[in-house]
Design a protein around this motif. Structure first.
Motif, short mmCIF file in Angstrom:
data_model
loop_
_atom_site.label_atom_id
_atom_site.label_comp_id
_atom_site.label_asym_id
_atom_site.label_seq_id
_atom_site.Cartn_x
_atom_site.Cartn_y
_atom_site.Cartn_z
N PHE A 69 0.83 -1.20 0.00
CA PHE A 69 0.00 0.00 0.00
C PHE A 69 0.87 1.25 0.00
O PHE A 69 0.63 2.19 -0.77
N LYS A 70 1.90 1.26 0.83
CA LYS A 70 2.76 2.44 0.90
C LYS A 70 3.54 2.63 -0.40
O LYS A 70 3.71 3.76 -0.88
N ASP A 71 4.00 1.52 -1.00
CA ASP A 71 4.75 1.61 -2.26
C ASP A 71 3.89 2.20 -3.38
O ASP A 71 4.38 2.95 -4.23
N ASN A 72 2.61 1.84 -3.39
CA ASN A 72 1.73 2.26 -4.49
C ASN A 72 1.01 3.58 -4.22
O ASN A 72 0.65 4.28 -5.17
N LYS A 73 0.79 3.92 -2.95
CA LYS A 73 0.04 5.14 -2.62
C LYS A 73 0.95 6.25 -2.11
O LYS A 73 0.57 7.42 -2.13
N GLY A 74 2.15 5.89 -1.66
CA GLY A 74 3.07 6.91 -1.17
C GLY A 74 2.79 7.35 0.25
O GLY A 74 3.35 8.35 0.73
N ILE A 75 1.93 6.65 0.96
CA ILE A 75 1.57 6.95 2.34
C ILE A 75 1.17 5.64 3.00
O ILE A 75 0.62 4.76 2.33
N ASN A 76 1.48 5.48 4.30
CA ASN A 76 1.13 4.20 4.90
C ASN A 76 -0.38 4.11 5.16
O ASN A 76 -1.09 5.12 5.17
N PHE A 77 -0.85 2.89 5.37
CA PHE A 77 -2.28 2.62 5.46
C PHE A 77 -2.95 3.40 6.59
O PHE A 77 -3.99 4.05 6.39
N ILE A 78 -2.38 3.38 7.80
CA ILE A 78 -3.00 4.05 8.95
C ILE A 78 -3.12 5.55 8.71
O ILE A 78 -4.16 6.17 8.97
#
Length: 496
Positions: free
Chosen positions: A430-439
């Motif tokens: 998620f972080k790799d693809n969105k640039g921000i962690n899930f929480i």
């Protein structure tokens, strides 16, 4: 893609019932409904269809007569007769004269399914043949867009020119330049040899049969990249259109022998033995091209292996193998360019490099090893692109889940389970693809929703906290101020 069907029946109830039939389920679309044969012929003169479903008994032009007229005017159209039991023998007789099939009234859905499946199969086979011809057209020289019948008319007119007239038997020679804009000096040389120009890069000449050897030597010495197709021997000027068609078809042998310049129609019979294995390989190449269009790398390597085995096991002449491999690699490079996996400047260089490599290679094994290396690179590029496409779709699915469930319990384990991923893998992915962690993403989304409610509703801060998935009002206030820099009350005051 759906096929188009035209309904012809003089009974309004039957006609409307057929028009409203669920054609889409079987891959068809009803594009028109006519009440008699004459109206159907008028409709077909202005519109296109793939199949005509017609009743047999109609006033004026009945179904069988209509079928005959359609066969004469539109030979590619499939005709299905709708017939009663008392007309059954009549329908069977009509099939012998070219009707595709028939349906007995009252027809069940299963009857329609069977006949329509046969129609679809026949139409698909035709499309495949047309697609193969389209593939081969890249290698044929006659690409001026004129139909053969038009060119034959041109030939019939040109035969009246004194320069073309010959006493006794003759062959028609059709010369074509490989250049879009032939050299003016080459054009003048052709005219001095009494060739008559019929298009931007095509000329014809009627000559005695014994001059063919001289013609071959002249083509070999000519600097302009010219190719010539030669007809069979003919006796009458009335046979010029037929001779032109033969010369035209002879030129198509260029695909099988790209190094040659002169092609005789008589050679086509011998070439047919080579053509069958070539056609089989082309079919496999088309499968590769289709897989590439879909960015499906999974089967490409398997198809390429099949193609190589086909080339080695079948008796295909070496020049044909070179031409087929060149077509294969350029098709793949072209699709990579279309998929933006190969920049335009690299595509131009790749065309030149591959053309030189395959035409100059001494042995098939050398071509095979280089081709395998390049295919491995292409497959990896497609795999990477496919992964990006899948990641994008998966990310959209993850975000959609968050946007629907943000007001409730939303944990890393829950969403990872929903997307069938391991929680640890999902967190990094998620972080790799969105640039921000899930929480952080979930928290920010909840705060954005809280801001909307503060701006546009009279709900209390505690109610807003519950509606945005942060049920503890005190904690909600702390998180809100951390992200916005204001308390919920201060933020709402800005919009009063």
């Amino acid at each position: 893609m759906s096929y188009h069907i035209l309904i012809v029946d003089d009974e309004p109830i039957v006609r409307n019932g057929l028009r409203n039939f669920d054609w889409e389920t079987y891959g068809f679309e009803c594009v028109g409904a006519c009440e008699n044969g004459r109206e159907a012929l008028d409709w077909l003169s202005r519109n296109a269809a793939d199949v005509v479903l017609t009743d047999i008994k109609m006033p004026g032009i009945d179904g069988v007569e209509l079928s005959g007229l359609i066969r004469e005017r539109y030979p590619d159209l499939l005709v299905i007769l709708l017939t009663g039991y008392n007309e059954f023998a009549y329908a069977q007789q009509a099939i012998k004269t070219g009707v595709f099939d028939y349906l007995l009234k009252p027809a069940e859905d299963s009857d329609f399914e069977e006949v329509l499946a046969k129609c679809a199969h026949t139409l698909q086979e035709r499309e495949m043949s047309k697609q193969m011809l389209s593939v081969l057209s890249h290698h044929f020289l006659l690409r001026n867009g004129l139909r053969e019948s038009h060119l034959s008319e041109a030939a019939r007119e040109l035969v009246r020119r004194p320069a073309l007239r010959r006493e006794g038997p003759f062959r028609l020679v059709l010369v074509s330049s490989e250049l879009e804009h032939p050299d003016p000096d080459a054009c003048r040389r052709l005219e001095r040899r009494n060739f008559a120009r019929i298009s931007n890069r095509e000329w014809i000449l009627l000559c005695p049969g014994e001059e063919i050897g001289t013609l071959q030597q002249w083509l070999a010495d000519e600097e302009e990249p010219l190719n010539a197709g030669v007809s069979l021997l003919h006796d009458s000027d009335e046979e010029v259109p037929e001779a032109f068609a033969e010369a035209n078809k002879a030129l198509q042998l260029k695909f099988l022998n790209p190094e040659a310049r002169l092609f005789q129609y008589a050679d086509r019979h011998n070439a047919s033995h080579d053509w069958e294995p070539v056609a089989a390989v082309i079919k496999k190449m088309m499968l590769v091209s289709n897989r590439i269009n879909a960015l499906n790398a999974g089967k490409i390597e398997e198809y390429l292996s099949d193609i190589m085995q086909e080339l080695e096991s079948r008796q295909i002449a070496e020049p044909h193998i070179r031409q087929l491999l060149l077509y294969l690699i350029l098709s793949i490079e072209s699709e990579l360019a279309k998929a933006s996996l190969l920049p335009d400047d690299q595509w131009t260089v790749a065309k030149e490099e591959w053309t030189a490599l395959i035409r100059n290679a001494d042995r098939f094994e050398g071509i095979k090893s280089v081709l395998a290396e390049r295919m491995a690179q292409s497959i990896q590029a497609l795999h990477d692109a496919n992964t990006r496409v899948k990641d994008s779709a998966k990310l959209e699915e993850a975000l959609a889940y968050i946007h629907v469930h943000y007001a409730g319990v939303l944990s890393l384990d829950l969403i990872a389970d929903e997307l069938q991923m391991h929680p640890n893998f999902f967190s990094k992915w998620f972080k790799d693809n969105k640039g921000i962690n899930f929480i952080d993403y979930v928290t920010q989304y909840r705060i954005d929703k809280a801001k909307e409610l503060l701006e546009h509703s009279e709900l209390k801060a505690g109610e807003i906290a519950e509606r945005t998935g942060i049920p503890d009002a005190r904690y909600f206030g702390q998180v809100f101020k951390k992200h916005v820099g204001l308390t919920p009350t201060e933020y709402r005051a800005l919009f009063k």
